[in-house]
Design a protein around this motif. Structure first.
Motif, PDB file in Angstrom:
ATOM      1  N   LEU A  48      27.477 104.356  72.198  1.00  0.00           N
ATOM      2  CA  LEU A  48      28.186 103.908  73.388  1.00  0.00           C
ATOM      3  C   LEU A  48      29.627 103.521  73.054  1.00  0.00           C
ATOM      4  O   LEU A  48      29.912 103.001  71.979  1.00  0.00           O
ATOM      5  CB  LEU A  48      27.457 102.718  74.010  1.00  0.00           C
ATOM      6  CG  LEU A  48      26.028 102.992  74.468  1.00  0.00           C
ATOM      7  CD1 LEU A  48      25.355 101.711  74.919  1.00  0.00           C
ATOM      8  CD2 LEU A  48      26.017 104.011  75.587  1.00  0.00           C
ATOM      9  N   PRO A  49      30.539 103.750  73.991  1.00  0.00           N
ATOM     10  CA  PRO A  49      31.929 103.344  73.766  1.00  0.00           C
ATOM     11  C   PRO A  49      32.086 101.828  73.896  1.00  0.00           C
ATOM     12  O   PRO A  49      31.213 101.142  74.427  1.00  0.00           O
ATOM     13  CB  PRO A  49      32.683 104.074  74.887  1.00  0.00           C
ATOM     14  CG  PRO A  49      31.677 104.306  75.940  1.00  0.00           C
ATOM     15  CD  PRO A  49      30.361 104.469  75.234  1.00  0.00           C
ATOM     16  N   ALA A  51      34.058  98.400  75.312  1.00  0.00           N
ATOM     17  CA  ALA A  51      34.799  97.925  76.480  1.00  0.00           C
ATOM     18  C   ALA A  51      34.976  96.421  76.349  1.00  0.00           C
ATOM     19  O   ALA A  51      34.122  95.725  75.789  1.00  0.00           O
ATOM     20  CB  ALA A  51      34.062  98.270  77.762  1.00  0.00           C
ATOM     21  N   ILE A  54      33.166  93.490  80.399  1.00  0.00           N
ATOM     22  CA  ILE A  54      31.809  93.929  80.703  1.00  0.00           C
ATOM     23  C   ILE A  54      31.060  92.841  81.461  1.00  0.00           C
ATOM     24  O   ILE A  54      31.390  91.666  81.377  1.00  0.00           O
ATOM     25  CB  ILE A  54      31.037  94.311  79.420  1.00  0.00           C
ATOM     26  CG1 ILE A  54      30.952  93.127  78.461  1.00  0.00           C
ATOM     27  CG2 ILE A  54      31.664  95.497  78.750  1.00  0.00           C
ATOM     28  CD1 ILE A  54      30.080  93.388  77.270  1.00  0.00           C
ATOM     29  N   LYS A 120      24.285 106.023  80.487  1.00  0.00           N
ATOM     30  CA  LYS A 120      24.437 105.723  79.069  1.00  0.00           C
ATOM     31  C   LYS A 120      24.942 106.999  78.406  1.00  0.00           C
ATOM     32  O   LYS A 120      24.167 107.864  78.013  1.00  0.00           O
ATOM     33  CB  LYS A 120      23.110 105.262  78.470  1.00  0.00           C
ATOM     34  CG  LYS A 120      22.648 103.931  79.023  1.00  0.00           C
ATOM     35  CD  LYS A 120      21.458 103.410  78.273  1.00  0.00           C
ATOM     36  CE  LYS A 120      21.130 102.003  78.733  1.00  0.00           C
ATOM     37  NZ  LYS A 120      20.089 101.399  77.931  1.00  0.00           N
ATOM     38  N   LYS A 123      30.016 108.396  73.447  1.00  0.00           N
ATOM     39  CA  LYS A 123      31.481 108.319  73.526  1.00  0.00           C
ATOM     40  C   LYS A 123      32.168 109.660  73.288  1.00  0.00           C
ATOM     41  O   LYS A 123      33.313 109.840  73.670  1.00  0.00           O
ATOM     42  CB  LYS A 123      32.011 107.265  72.565  1.00  0.00           C
ATOM     43  CG  LYS A 123      31.874 107.594  71.100  1.00  0.00           C
ATOM     44  CD  LYS A 123      32.447 106.484  70.269  1.00  0.00           C
ATOM     45  CE  LYS A 123      32.456 106.864  68.810  1.00  0.00           C
ATOM     46  NZ  LYS A 123      33.092 105.839  68.002  1.00  0.00           N
ATOM     47  N   TYR A 147      28.388 101.999  84.019  1.00  0.00           N
ATOM     48  CA  TYR A 147      28.583 102.667  82.730  1.00  0.00           C
ATOM     49  C   TYR A 147      28.186 101.678  81.642  1.00  0.00           C
ATOM     50  O   TYR A 147      28.814 100.631  81.493  1.00  0.00           O
ATOM     51  CB  TYR A 147      30.039 103.094  82.540  1.00  0.00           C
ATOM     52  CG  TYR A 147      30.468 104.167  83.511  1.00  0.00           C
ATOM     53  CD1 TYR A 147      30.153 105.496  83.276  1.00  0.00           C
ATOM     54  CD2 TYR A 147      31.164 103.849  84.656  1.00  0.00           C
ATOM     55  CE1 TYR A 147      30.537 106.481  84.160  1.00  0.00           C
ATOM     56  CE2 TYR A 147      31.547 104.823  85.555  1.00  0.00           C
ATOM     57  CZ  TYR A 147      31.231 106.136  85.301  1.00  0.00           C
ATOM     58  OH  TYR A 147      31.596 107.111  86.180  1.00  0.00           O
ATOM     59  N   THR A 148      27.181 101.994  80.882  1.00  0.00           N
ATOM     60  CA  THR A 148      26.713 101.106  79.823  1.00  0.00           C
ATOM     61  C   THR A 148      27.625 101.253  78.613  1.00  0.00           C
ATOM     62  O   THR A 148      27.894 102.369  78.158  1.00  0.00           O
ATOM     63  CB  THR A 148      25.260 101.446  79.453  1.00  0.00           C
ATOM     64  OG1 THR A 148      24.466 101.397  80.643  1.00  0.00           O
ATOM     65  CG2 THR A 148      24.717 100.465  78.453  1.00  0.00           C
ATOM     66  N   THR A 149      28.101 100.113  78.096  1.00  0.00           N
ATOM     67  CA  THR A 149      29.020 100.116  76.964  1.00  0.00           C
ATOM     68  C   THR A 149      28.609  99.043  75.968  1.00  0.00           C
ATOM     69  O   THR A 149      27.704  98.256  76.222  1.00  0.00           O
ATOM     70  CB  THR A 149      30.465  99.827  77.417  1.00  0.00           C
ATOM     71  OG1 THR A 149      30.506  98.521  78.003  1.00  0.00           O
ATOM     72  CG2 THR A 149      30.957 100.855  78.405  1.00  0.00           C
ATOM     73  N   ARG A 150      29.327  99.024  74.846  1.00  0.00           N
ATOM     74  CA  ARG A 150      29.171  97.954  73.857  1.00  0.00           C
ATOM     75  C   ARG A 150      30.333  96.995  74.021  1.00  0.00           C
ATOM     76  O   ARG A 150      31.426  97.380  74.425  1.00  0.00           O
ATOM     77  CB  ARG A 150      29.178  98.506  72.435  1.00  0.00           C
ATOM     78  CG  ARG A 150      27.953  99.325  72.112  1.00  0.00           C
ATOM     79  CD  ARG A 150      27.943  99.722  70.664  1.00  0.00           C
ATOM     80  NE  ARG A 150      28.989 100.733  70.439  1.00  0.00           N
ATOM     81  CZ  ARG A 150      29.341 101.180  69.256  1.00  0.00           C
ATOM     82  NH1 ARG A 150      28.765 100.716  68.175  1.00  0.00           N
ATOM     83  NH2 ARG A 150      30.262 102.096  69.126  1.00  0.00           N
ATOM     84  N   ALA A 154      38.698  97.950  73.645  1.00  0.00           N
ATOM     85  CA  ALA A 154      38.767  99.344  74.076  1.00  0.00           C
ATOM     86  C   ALA A 154      39.510 100.205  73.048  1.00  0.00           C
ATOM     87  O   ALA A 154      39.250 101.404  72.933  1.00  0.00           O
ATOM     88  CB  ALA A 154      39.434  99.449  75.442  1.00  0.00           C
ATOM     89  N   ASN A 157      37.650 102.498  70.413  1.00  0.00           N
ATOM     90  CA  ASN A 157      37.163 103.839  70.715  1.00  0.00           C
ATOM     91  C   ASN A 157      38.022 104.921  70.072  1.00  0.00           C
ATOM     92  O   ASN A 157      37.582 106.051  69.932  1.00  0.00           O
ATOM     93  CB  ASN A 157      37.125 104.054  72.234  1.00  0.00           C
ATOM     94  CG  ASN A 157      36.097 103.171  72.889  1.00  0.00           C
ATOM     95  OD1 ASN A 157      35.019 102.954  72.362  1.00  0.00           O
ATOM     96  ND2 ASN A 157      36.444 102.629  74.037  1.00  0.00           N
TER      97      ASN A 157
END
Length: 159
Positions: A48-49, A51, A54, A120, A123, A147-150, A154, A157
């Motif tokens: 996951l990308p 962010a 969140i 999900k 990236k 959008y599920t992210t970690r 940013a 990424n």
């Protein structure tokens, strides 16, 4: 006549089973605590990308998950292009609408207006695939998309 009589051998004494329920419940509690319930087995790469802004979803039972990414190393025979995963199998773009409609039907009536679709997406997945998924969701009126992210910066990424 003697007062003491010689006892005859009765064999082995019976094994006490008084502690057996304790052992069974102890094992039951151990497995209840140690077992992880996993809904889906990932068959696509899903890194996951990051962010920095969140929010956590409140209720997990009101979320429909759609995964997208390149097939994992076990499924290299499928190809190297990004694929969609619905439940535990690969799917095409046209499979999204029936999947979402089936998921909506499986939820209680009072929760149906509040359902959210969680994407999900790996990236490294191209935005064209994400756009196609969003179009299919729009066609079935699933307009709440997450959008599920970690958690992270940013700029991470770009690494």
């Amino acid at each position: 006549m003697s007062i003491f009589k010689k006892k005859e051998k009765e064999g082995m004494p019976a094994i006490s089973t008084a502690s057996l329920p304790d052992i069974v419940f102890m094992l039951l509690f151990f497995f209840m605590v140690a077992t992880v319930m996993r809904k889906d087995t990932l068959i696509v790469k899903n890194e996951l990308p990051f962010a920095d802004q969140i929010e956590k979803l409140d209720r997990k039972n009101m979320v429909i998950h759609i995964y997208a990414g390149k097939p994992s190393s076990r499924y290299k025979n499928v190809g190297s292009e990004a694929k969609i995963q619905l439940n535990d199998k690969f799917a095409n773009i046209k499979d999204i609408q029936p999947f979402v409609l089936e998921e909506i039907k499986s939820k209680p009536k009072e929760l149906q207006p509040y359902l959210t679709t969680a994407l999900k997406v790996d990236k490294d997945t191209k935005m064209g695939l994400v756009g196609d998924i969003k179009k299919e969701l729009r066609d079935v009126r699933m307009l709440k998309i997450n959008y599920t992210t970690r958690s992270g910066e940013a700029t991470d990424n770009l690494k």
